[in-house]
Design a protein around this motif. Structure first.
Motif, mmCIF file in Angstrom:
data_model
loop_
_atom_site.group_PDB
_atom_site.id
_atom_site.type_symbol
_atom_site.label_atom_id
_atom_site.label_comp_id
_atom_site.label_asym_id
_atom_site.label_seq_id
_atom_site.Cartn_x
_atom_site.Cartn_y
_atom_site.Cartn_z
ATOM 1 N N LYS A 170 0.848 -1.188 0.000
ATOM 2 C CA LYS A 170 0.000 0.000 0.000
ATOM 3 C C LYS A 170 0.886 1.241 0.000
ATOM 4 N N ASN A 171 0.298 2.363 -0.379
ATOM 5 C CA ASN A 171 1.035 3.625 -0.460
ATOM 6 C C ASN A 171 0.842 4.459 0.795
ATOM 7 N N MET A 172 1.940 4.942 1.334
ATOM 8 C CA MET A 172 1.868 5.859 2.472
ATOM 9 C C MET A 172 2.770 7.046 2.121
ATOM 10 N N ARG A 173 2.304 8.265 2.416
ATOM 11 C CA ARG A 173 3.172 9.419 2.174
ATOM 12 C C ARG A 173 3.393 10.150 3.481
ATOM 13 N N ILE A 174 4.642 10.440 3.758
ATOM 14 C CA ILE A 174 4.968 11.254 4.928
ATOM 15 C C ILE A 174 5.522 12.575 4.410
ATOM 16 N N THR A 175 4.790 13.625 4.656
ATOM 17 C CA THR A 175 5.207 14.947 4.206
ATOM 18 C C THR A 175 5.887 15.657 5.365
ATOM 19 N N VAL A 176 7.126 16.037 5.142
ATOM 20 C CA VAL A 176 7.893 16.654 6.218
ATOM 21 C C VAL A 176 8.075 18.138 5.898
ATOM 22 N N ASN A 177 7.421 18.950 6.692
ATOM 23 C CA ASN A 177 7.459 20.401 6.477
ATOM 24 C C ASN A 177 8.509 21.062 7.371
ATOM 25 N N GLY A 178 8.767 22.322 7.056
ATOM 26 C CA GLY A 178 9.720 23.073 7.871
ATOM 27 C C GLY A 178 11.148 22.799 7.447
ATOM 28 N N SER A 179 12.062 23.331 8.226
ATOM 29 C CA SER A 179 13.479 23.211 7.930
ATOM 30 C C SER A 179 14.158 22.724 9.195
ATOM 31 N N LEU A 180 15.090 21.786 9.079
ATOM 32 C CA LEU A 180 15.730 21.255 10.288
ATOM 33 C C LEU A 180 16.516 22.346 11.008
ATOM 34 N N PRO A 181 16.314 22.484 12.323
ATOM 35 C CA PRO A 181 17.071 23.496 13.059
ATOM 36 C C PRO A 181 18.529 23.061 13.268
ATOM 37 N N ALA A 182 19.375 23.994 13.667
ATOM 38 C CA ALA A 182 20.793 23.691 13.913
ATOM 39 C C ALA A 182 20.908 22.569 14.945
ATOM 40 N N GLY A 183 21.852 21.668 14.719
ATOM 41 C CA GLY A 183 22.053 20.562 15.656
ATOM 42 C C GLY A 183 21.188 19.357 15.336
ATOM 43 N N CYS A 184 20.266 19.499 14.380
ATOM 44 C CA CYS A 184 19.413 18.379 13.994
ATOM 45 C C CYS A 184 19.724 17.950 12.563
ATOM 46 N N THR A 185 19.638 16.663 12.317
ATOM 47 C CA THR A 185 20.031 16.082 11.035
ATOM 48 C C THR A 185 18.930 15.142 10.543
ATOM 49 N N ALA A 186 19.221 14.507 9.409
ATOM 50 C CA ALA A 186 18.291 13.517 8.849
ATOM 51 C C ALA A 186 17.980 12.419 9.874
ATOM 52 N N LYS A 187 18.964 12.073 10.704
ATOM 53 C CA LYS A 187 18.752 11.030 11.706
ATOM 54 C C LYS A 187 17.702 11.462 12.720
ATOM 55 N N ASP A 188 17.777 12.716 13.149
ATOM 56 C CA ASP A 188 16.803 13.225 14.114
ATOM 57 C C ASP A 188 15.416 13.264 13.478
ATOM 58 N N LEU A 189 15.406 13.636 12.193
ATOM 59 C CA LEU A 189 14.142 13.701 11.454
ATOM 60 C C LEU A 189 13.485 12.319 11.413
ATOM 61 N N VAL A 190 14.259 11.299 11.077
ATOM 62 C CA VAL A 190 13.639 9.980 10.916
ATOM 63 C C VAL A 190 13.295 9.370 12.279
ATOM 64 N N LEU A 191 14.093 9.644 13.296
ATOM 65 C CA LEU A 191 13.720 9.165 14.642
ATOM 66 C C LEU A 191 12.405 9.807 15.086
ATOM 67 N N ALA A 192 12.233 11.084 14.756
ATOM 68 C CA ALA A 192 10.981 11.759 15.110
ATOM 69 C C ALA A 192 9.801 11.119 14.377
ATOM 70 N N ILE A 193 10.013 10.740 13.121
ATOM 71 C CA ILE A 193 8.947 10.074 12.351
ATOM 72 C C ILE A 193 8.590 8.735 12.991
ATOM 73 N N ILE A 194 9.599 7.954 13.337
ATOM 74 C CA ILE A 194 9.338 6.626 13.921
ATOM 75 C C ILE A 194 8.625 6.788 15.270
ATOM 76 N N GLY A 195 9.048 7.784 16.022
ATOM 77 C CA GLY A 195 8.379 8.051 17.294
ATOM 78 C C GLY A 195 6.908 8.376 17.088
ATOM 79 N N LYS A 196 6.618 9.034 15.962
ATOM 80 C CA LYS A 196 5.237 9.451 15.694
ATOM 81 C C LYS A 196 4.374 8.278 15.211
ATOM 82 N N ILE A 197 4.891 7.483 14.256
ATOM 83 C CA ILE A 197 4.014 6.437 13.676
ATOM 84 C C ILE A 197 4.218 5.067 14.309
ATOM 85 N N GLY A 198 5.304 4.885 15.064
ATOM 86 C CA GLY A 198 5.521 3.606 15.751
ATOM 87 C C GLY A 198 6.263 2.609 14.884
ATOM 88 N N THR A 199 6.777 1.583 15.531
ATOM 89 C CA THR A 199 7.656 0.628 14.866
ATOM 90 C C THR A 199 6.891 -0.336 13.957
#
Lengths: 473, 204
Positions: A170-199
């Motif tokens: 099935k198709n799922m889209r995760i739209t990520v808005n905004g801009s990563l703040p200083a000190g945050c990277t792609a890793k922080d972004l994806v950890l935040a996503i996993i925290g939101k939708i669960g494992t």
């Protein structure tokens, strides 16, 4: 077949259908397969036992990574001390030769983690189907390739038939808005996503990552995000190919050249999802306010901002979730309410298919520069490939690391899964840039906190989990 | 692979949510070159003390009532994590032929039936009842009938289940996927001819 506007996933899926049975089972063509030493020996045995050949040897690329020593100056396969490890590498080399598959040895500067070298060599391309006997194959979705992990039976199936029996996702889209703040990277972004939708949030789906924060990411960053898609339960992640994708791939050894390159790019430009394409699930989040992420438990979904505290299971209503949290905290030896920055670490690991590319090396080196690893910490940096290592050395990053007290190693999967002797001992705690904090993942009884490369460097210097923003000017 | 038709056996309760593949079989046991011999390290981190290596008497499969279990009743999202087929190999080598849960991770879900292991998805309410049945131990076996897609719980209550028709066919008959796919070799060849013309760079 989907009529009307199609998603990137729909387009790749439909263009690879070889056959569809009445019961909905599909036979899907597989363009590319990466092969490593841990999940392939039994597949080659299967071929031998049934007298089968590899259908398209050149559609495969073999490289040892999971079980290789990362000791500086490690030498060749024959110098590996651990018998089982050496034999596993020898068997891969022999199998590649017997079935005529391209093989990269540990002496070769192109050797590295399958998910680092696939893109480096241009083996990974937009629009292809790519598999590997490794769940982090999702990484290659950063290029708009439909890439997913398979078991050994499927490795054998692809070798013999160049296809797989599948049902459409099935198709799922995760739209990520905004801009990563200083000190945050792609890793922080994806950890935040996993925290939101669960494992298990993505189970049965292919996740397409979209939105300004994804478009802004470098190819390395997109690989980090797609890599951890599997930790959200989805088999594959996708990012629409764009100019950054083409720029990264141009002139890579296995990419088309000249007129063929132009034709390929023209085709790749048709891949992004059509306007108006629909998704079974849509998720949106804004990352402009996130803080650097860290995990406290034994599932990647157990994440929290570094400024937070260890959560209290008593505050959770769901009984299953509460008992899982209690077990995690017991295993991790943490008490509810502890400040995350008060958690001391014994080891720091910078590496793995999630975070071992040149950008990750640079980010960690920027924090390490002019500072010292705490006396109580053993810190190692394991580049993802020989080519990453060479480039990092050309940029002087190895000197920055070693002067700060980090160990600079040879490429491989290393302490991400602790097969090769790089591991935690019972009770030891790590800050790790890898992808899984499961019980025992980095060694029996070992405790893992997942973080970005910058955050790992900050933890190494502080001797405990630390907010990297305090070290950035 | 062995056929799966009907199984009557002890079912062990394993109510852990997100039981990952590193719990099922840790990476350090993946140095093997064969599919067999992994049963002794199935659930290694749960079954044994990490420091002494001794059996943990509280773990379900170490309890006398469950040592011969052939069915697992497990928490949600069983088999998440790595693609390692060593997970189903370890289950099979131990003697587990069927796992019942409310959900499985995708790759594990694909890998298991290829090794003759039946995975059954049930509703949360059904799982609760089956978990209770499993907790009765060795005196109360469960029956799983694939042909009729029906579980008989320890108390005699029936629970029906859905199964992918293709996976059912392969399990009932012990069929090898590759053999089936090779019957479609002409379709594969014509696909390759077409792709070679439209995307020649993939064949350079």
């Amino acid at each position: 077949m989907v009529s009307g506007p199609k998603t990137l996933f729909d387009k790749i899926w439909e263009s690879h259908l070889v056959d569809q049975q009445d019961d909905g089972t599909c036979l899907v063509y597989i363009d590319r397969q990466l092969i490593h030493e841990i999940t392939s020996a039994q597949a080659f045995d299967g071929l031998r036992q049934s007298g089968r050949k590899a259908r398209r040897p050149e559609a495969n690329l073999c490289v040892p990574d999971h079980n290789v020593p990362t000791t500086p100056g490690r030498g060749g396969t024959d110098e590996i001390e651990d018998d089982e490890s050496r034999i596993q590498l020898e068997v891969l080399e022999k199998n590649a030769a017997e079935f005529g598959l391209p093989y990269i040895s540990i002496n070769d500067e192109r050797q590295g983690i399958v998910h680092v070298i696939g893109p480096e060599q241009g083996f990974t391309q937009p629009g292809v189907t790519l598999v590997c006997g490794d769940s982090h194959t999702a990484t290659h979705g950063a290029f708009g390739a439909l890439a997913f992990g398979v078991g050994t039976s499927e490795v054998e199936h692809v070798l013999a038939t160049q296809t797989l029996i599948q049902r459409p996702a099935k198709n799922m889209r995760i739209t990520v808005n905004g801009s990563l703040p200083a000190g945050c990277t792609a890793k922080d972004l994806v950890l935040a996503i996993i925290g939101k939708i669960g494992t298990a949030g993505g189970t049965g789906h292919v996740i397409e990552y979209a939105g300004p924060a994804i478009e802004e990411l470098s190819m390395e960053g997109r690989m980090t995000v797609c890599n951890m898609t599997i930790e959200a339960g989805a088999r594959a992640g996708l990012v629409a190919p764009d100019e950054k994708t083409f720029e990264y791939l141009k002139d890579r050894p296995q990419c088309p050249k000249g007129a063929q390159w132009e034709a390929a790019v023209e085709h790749w430009r048709t891949l992004p999802s059509d306007p108006g394409a629909t998704y079974d699930i849509e998720v949106e989040l804004d990352v402009s306010e996130i803080v650097p992420q860290v995990t406290w438990g034994t599932s990647p979904e157990d994440e929290i901002g570094i400024t937070g505290e260890v959560p209290d299971p008593a505050s959770v209503d769901d009984a299953n979730r509460r008992s899982a949290m209690e077990r995690s905290l017991e295993y991790m030896d943490l008490k509810p309410g502890m400040k995350m920055t008060d958690i001391a670490v014994d080891k720091v690991f910078i590496g793995s298919c999630t975070n071992s590319r040149i950008e990750d090396m640079r980010a960690a080196a920027e924090i390490a520069k002019g500072r010292k690893v705490a006396d109580s910490v053993y810190a190692m940096v394991v580049p993802g490939s020989g080519l990453v290592k060479i480039q990092a050395e050309e940029e002087g990053l190895d000197k920055i690391f070693t002067e700060a007290g980090f160990h600079w190693r040879e490429p491989g999967c290393s302490m991400c899964l602790a097969m090769n002797g790089d591991m935690l001992h019972p009770g030891e705690r790590s800050a790790s840039t890898s992808n899984r904090n499961f019980e025992g993942r980095q060694g029996p009884g070992g405790r893992t906190h997942l973080v970005s490369p910058m955050m790992a460097a900050a933890a190494a210097i502080a001797g405990h989990l630390a907010d990297v923003r305090d070290l950035i000017d | 692979m062995d056929k799966f038709t009907k199984l009557t056996a002890v079912a062990a309760p394993l109510p852990i949510v997100n039981c990952d593949t590193d719990k099922i079989i840790p990476a350090r046991f993946l140095k093997t070159l064969t599919r067999t011999g992994l049963g002794k390290n199935l659930f290694d981190p749960l079954r044994y003390d990490p420091e002494t290596g001794e059996e943990n008497p509280d773990f379900v499969l170490n309890k006398p009532a469950y040592r011969n279990a052939e069915i697992l009743v497990a928490g949600h999202n069983f088999g998440c994590g790595s693609s390692r087929e060593h997970a189903p190999w370890a289950l099979l080598d131990y003697g587990i032929r069927c796992v019942i849960s409310t959900g499985f991770a995708d790759i594990f879900y694909n890998n298991s039936p290829k090794n003759g292991i039946l995975l059954i998805k049930v509703s949360p309410e059904e799982l609760d009842k089956l978990m209770e049945g499993a907790e009765r131990g060795a005196n109360a076996t469960m029956t799983v009938d694939l042909e009729n897609q029906e579980i008989t719980n320890a108390d005699g209550e029936k629970v029906s289940f859905d199964v992918d028709p293709f996976k059912k066919h392969c399990l009932l008959n012990g069929l090898d996927d590759i053999g089936l796919t090779l019957q479609k070799e002409t379709s594969i060849e014509s696909y390759e001819e077409k792709q070679k013309a439209s995307e020649p760079w993939l064949y350079a």
